[in-house]
Structure formats: C-alpha cells, structure tokens
Scaffold this motif. Structure first.
Motif, PDB file in Angstrom:
ATOM      1  N   SER A   1     -45.100  96.260 -10.185  1.00 28.44           N
ATOM      2  CA  SER A   1     -45.203  97.722 -10.212  1.00 28.44           C
ATOM      3  C   SER A   1     -46.505  98.171 -10.840  1.00 28.44           C
ATOM      4  N   ARG A   2     -47.045  99.259 -10.341  1.00 25.64           N
ATOM      5  CA  ARG A   2     -48.305  99.833 -10.802  1.00 25.64           C
ATOM      6  C   ARG A   2     -48.195 101.344 -10.667  1.00 25.64           C
ATOM      7  N   SER A   3     -49.152 102.071 -11.177  1.00 26.95           N
ATOM      8  CA  SER A   3     -49.094 103.529 -11.085  1.00 26.95           C
ATOM      9  C   SER A   3     -48.919 103.950  -9.635  1.00 26.95           C
ATOM     10  N   GLY A   4     -47.920 104.799  -9.398  1.00 21.64           N
ATOM     11  CA  GLY A   4     -47.662 105.294  -8.059  1.00 21.64           C
ATOM     12  C   GLY A   4     -46.716 104.452  -7.230  1.00 21.64           C
ATOM     13  N   SER A   5     -46.244 103.320  -7.777  1.00 19.60           N
ATOM     14  CA  SER A   5     -45.356 102.453  -6.989  1.00 19.60           C
ATOM     15  C   SER A   5     -44.049 103.150  -6.631  1.00 19.60           C
ATOM     16  N   ILE A   6     -43.648 102.992  -5.375  1.00 21.31           N
ATOM     17  CA  ILE A   6     -42.319 103.373  -4.909  1.00 21.31           C
ATOM     18  C   ILE A   6     -41.490 102.090  -4.931  1.00 21.31           C
ATOM     19  N   ILE A   7     -40.450 102.079  -5.752  1.00 25.03           N
ATOM     20  CA  ILE A   7     -39.664 100.877  -6.030  1.00 25.03           C
ATOM     21  C   ILE A   7     -38.280 101.018  -5.397  1.00 25.03           C
ATOM     22  N   VAL A   8     -37.809  99.964  -4.726  1.00 27.56           N
ATOM     23  CA  VAL A   8     -36.519 100.024  -4.037  1.00 27.56           C
ATOM     24  C   VAL A   8     -35.442  99.257  -4.798  1.00 27.56           C
ATOM     25  N   PHE A   9     -34.371  99.976  -5.142  1.00 27.43           N
ATOM     26  CA  PHE A   9     -33.106  99.399  -5.572  1.00 27.43           C
ATOM     27  C   PHE A   9     -32.031  99.855  -4.582  1.00 27.43           C
ATOM     28  N   HIS A  10     -30.803  99.365  -4.778  1.00 23.25           N
ATOM     29  CA  HIS A  10     -29.685  99.754  -3.917  1.00 23.25           C
ATOM     30  C   HIS A  10     -28.484 100.116  -4.783  1.00 23.25           C
ATOM     31  N   ASP A  11     -27.955 101.328  -4.607  1.00 20.76           N
ATOM     32  CA  ASP A  11     -26.719 101.701  -5.308  1.00 20.76           C
ATOM     33  C   ASP A  11     -25.539 101.396  -4.384  1.00 20.76           C
ATOM     34  N   SER A  12     -25.413 100.110  -4.060  1.00 24.42           N
ATOM     35  CA  SER A  12     -24.360  99.622  -3.167  1.00 24.42           C
ATOM     36  C   SER A  12     -23.475  98.636  -3.925  1.00 24.42           C
ATOM     37  N   ILE A  13     -22.300  98.376  -3.394  1.00 23.29           N
ATOM     38  CA  ILE A  13     -21.407  97.400  -4.019  1.00 23.29           C
ATOM     39  C   ILE A  13     -22.054  96.017  -4.018  1.00 23.29           C
ATOM     40  N   LYS A  14     -22.707  95.670  -2.925  1.00 22.96           N
ATOM     41  CA  LYS A  14     -23.334  94.356  -2.783  1.00 22.96           C
ATOM     42  C   LYS A  14     -24.382  94.103  -3.859  1.00 22.96           C
ATOM     43  N   ALA A  15     -25.171  95.104  -4.174  1.00 27.28           N
ATOM     44  CA  ALA A  15     -26.279  94.945  -5.111  1.00 27.28           C
ATOM     45  C   ALA A  15     -25.934  95.349  -6.538  1.00 27.28           C
ATOM     46  N   ALA A  16     -24.761  95.920  -6.752  1.00 22.00           N
ATOM     47  CA  ALA A  16     -24.458  96.617  -8.005  1.00 22.00           C
ATOM     48  C   ALA A  16     -24.664  95.775  -9.254  1.00 22.00           C
ATOM     49  N   ASP A  17     -24.096  94.584  -9.306  1.00 18.11           N
ATOM     50  CA  ASP A  17     -24.170  93.792 -10.539  1.00 18.11           C
ATOM     51  C   ASP A  17     -25.612  93.510 -10.921  1.00 18.11           C
ATOM     52  N   LYS A  18     -26.414  93.086  -9.962  1.00 15.80           N
ATOM     53  CA  LYS A  18     -27.802  92.739 -10.243  1.00 15.80           C
ATOM     54  C   LYS A  18     -28.612  93.993 -10.582  1.00 15.80           C
ATOM     55  N   MET A  19     -28.425  95.026  -9.782  1.00 10.91           N
ATOM     56  CA  MET A  19     -29.180  96.260  -9.990  1.00 10.91           C
ATOM     57  C   MET A  19     -28.873  96.871 -11.348  1.00 10.91           C
ATOM     58  N   LEU A  20     -27.605  96.890 -11.747  1.00  5.72           N
ATOM     59  CA  LEU A  20     -27.232  97.512 -13.008  1.00  5.72           C
ATOM     60  C   LEU A  20     -27.661  96.670 -14.215  1.00  5.72           C
ATOM     61  N   TYR A  21     -27.955  95.405 -14.004  1.00  4.03           N
ATOM     62  CA  TYR A  21     -28.553  94.575 -15.049  1.00  4.03           C
ATOM     63  C   TYR A  21     -30.046  94.872 -15.165  1.00  4.03           C
ATOM     64  N   VAL A  22     -30.709  95.000 -14.033  1.00  4.61           N
ATOM     65  CA  VAL A  22     -32.163  95.144 -14.009  1.00  4.61           C
ATOM     66  C   VAL A  22     -32.612  96.559 -14.356  1.00  4.61           C
ATOM     67  N   LEU A  23     -31.928  97.567 -13.834  1.00  7.08           N
ATOM     68  CA  LEU A  23     -32.384  98.955 -13.974  1.00  7.08           C
ATOM     69  C   LEU A  23     -32.643  99.368 -15.419  1.00  7.08           C
ATOM     70  N   PRO A  24     -31.703  99.182 -16.347  1.00 10.53           N
ATOM     71  CA  PRO A  24     -31.995  99.638 -17.716  1.00 10.53           C
ATOM     72  C   PRO A  24     -33.168  98.902 -18.348  1.00 10.53           C
ATOM     73  N   LYS A  25     -33.373  97.641 -17.970  1.00 11.58           N
ATOM     74  CA  LYS A  25     -34.499  96.884 -18.513  1.00 11.58           C
ATOM     75  C   LYS A  25     -35.824  97.399 -17.954  1.00 11.58           C
ATOM     76  N   VAL A  26     -35.817  97.779 -16.691  1.00 11.96           N
ATOM     77  CA  VAL A  26     -37.013  98.362 -16.084  1.00 11.96           C
ATOM     78  C   VAL A  26     -37.327  99.707 -16.733  1.00 11.96           C
ATOM     79  N   LEU A  27     -36.314 100.525 -16.910  1.00 14.46           N
ATOM     80  CA  LEU A  27     -36.515 101.830 -17.543  1.00 14.46           C
ATOM     81  C   LEU A  27     -37.069 101.678 -18.959  1.00 14.46           C
ATOM     82  N   GLU A  28     -36.519 100.743 -19.710  1.00 12.32           N
ATOM     83  CA  GLU A  28     -36.980 100.528 -21.080  1.00 12.32           C
ATOM     84  C   GLU A  28     -38.412  99.994 -21.095  1.00 12.32           C
ATOM     85  N   HIS A  29     -38.682  98.993 -20.277  1.00 12.14           N
ATOM     86  CA  HIS A  29     -40.003  98.352 -20.266  1.00 12.14           C
ATOM     87  C   HIS A  29     -41.110  99.350 -19.950  1.00 12.14           C
ATOM     88  N   PHE A  30     -40.930 100.093 -18.874  1.00  9.82           N
ATOM     89  CA  PHE A  30     -42.001 100.991 -18.448  1.00  9.82           C
ATOM     90  C   PHE A  30     -42.057 102.264 -19.288  1.00  9.82           C
TER      91      PHE A  30
END
Length: 213
Positions: A162-191
């Motif tokens: 990720s860099r300034s201006g990046s459009i980042i794709v996650f999925h709020d789907s059942i299939k992706a939920a466990d992984k996405m919900l682990y990664v999202l808060p860490k991404v929010l905190e880091h950046f």
C-alpha cells in the motif's frame, strides 16, 4: 500472485480507476460482496474505531436480502458501489445479460461506482458501462478470500504494497470473514500510526479523467 491490477487491463480499459493520485497520506479501503449480517457490521465497528470511511461494493441481491445492514452502511456515511445483482463473472456471461444484471442492482444500490466481480469483464461490457459508471479496480488486492493464503500473508500483502492513494480490496463475505477480520484492525492500526487517513472514494468527488491511473 498479482497484488495490483494487471497492467494489460489498464491498456484495454483506459478509464478504469486503480489508484487515486495524491501526495497526501490517504488510503481507500473497499469491501466487496456484502452486505452480510454480522460480518459487515463488524467491519463498520472496526472502521469507526479509527474514524475511517470506506467504500462497499454491494451485490444487489444481498442488499435485497439484508436491507438493515445496508441501511446501517448508509447511516455510517460509507460510500457504496454496484457489484452486479448476482455477482456475475463477466467472462462467463453474455453482455446483454451482464448489463441487465448491473441495471437490476442499480435499483438497490444507488451509486455511479461499479466494480466487476472477480475483476472480470469483456470489452463490450466495459464500453457499455464506462459512460455511466466509474469502474473501480484496485491498487492492492489482499487475497483475503484465498484459502491457500494465510492471514499473515494477507496482512503483508496489504502493508507491504500500500502507498498513498492505494485502493485496497477486502471482502465482507462469509468466505473471507475470518481472515479479513483478523487483518483489518491490524491494517487500520498500522497505517493510522503512520499518519494515514482512510477515506471513501465518494469523499473525493473526482471525475474519471482525474483518477485515471
């Protein structure tokens, strides 16, 4: 692993939006395939903790099935985009059927933003849609939906690319939920700690020509 939108697609589809050109420390989180009960609401809770806004590319049929979750998205002032009515793969769908499906979704998702499911559409579908929609692809694909990718690899996909201006794709789907919900808060905190703000694409009100990347 193609983290970024393949360059060939930018040549074939010159008006697609992959990144917002900015020198400011801004990132643009996007979530595909919802809204889904519980999953989408958890995403909103994480975003709220960081005063982050995002863009949700919604499947029309999911909006129809889960109107309260969609209403909560709108109350939370996040942007929405059209992701077809039935999550169609453009490569496997006749152009007229594809365009009609996008039109049906527009009855539920009122937006001029569009993202093709799987990032796949035929040239005829692109040309039929490009004058009425801002077609949004991505600068960073998290791969949160891929069972072969670990949660830590998914996290590094986002943080390392990720860099300034990046459009980042996650999925709020059942299939992706466990992984996405682990990664999202860490991404929010880091950046956030690195001084980045998270905005929705609609916050910028940019024309296609201004965001052609």
């Amino acid at each position: 692993m193609n983290i970024r939108t393949p360059f060939i697609l930018k040549l074939i589809y010159p008006s697609i939006i992959c990144r917002v050109p900015t020198t400011e420390k801004k990132l643009f989180l996007t979530f595909d395939d919802g809204p889904i009960p519980d999953v989408t609401l958890q995403v909103i809770e994480h975003l709220n903790k960081y005063n982050a806004k995002a863009t949700f590319f919604c499947v029309g049929d999911n909006v129809k099935k889960h109107p309260s979750e969609y209403a909560h998205l709108q109350r939370s002032k996040h942007a929405v985009g059209n992701h077809t009515q039935h999550h169609l793969n453009g490569f496997k769908t006749a152009t007229n059927d594809y365009i009609n499906n996008v039109a049906i979704a527009s009855n539920y998702v009122h937006s001029k933003l569009f993202r093709p499911p799987y990032g796949r559409m035929k040239p005829a579908q692109y040309f039929a849609l490009k004058n009425n929609y801002k077609i949004v692809m991505w600068d960073v694909l998290s791969y949160d939906y891929d069972a072969k990718i670990s949660a830590e690899q998914c996290l590094h996909n986002v943080i390392d690319n990720s860099r300034s201006g990046s459009i980042i794709v996650f999925h709020d789907s059942i299939k992706a939920a466990d992984k996405m919900l682990y990664v999202l808060p860490k991404v929010l905190e880091h950046f956030s700690e690195a001084g980045f703000a998270f905005e929705s694409l609609a916050d910028n009100n940019l024309t296609v020509s201004e965001i052609r990347v």
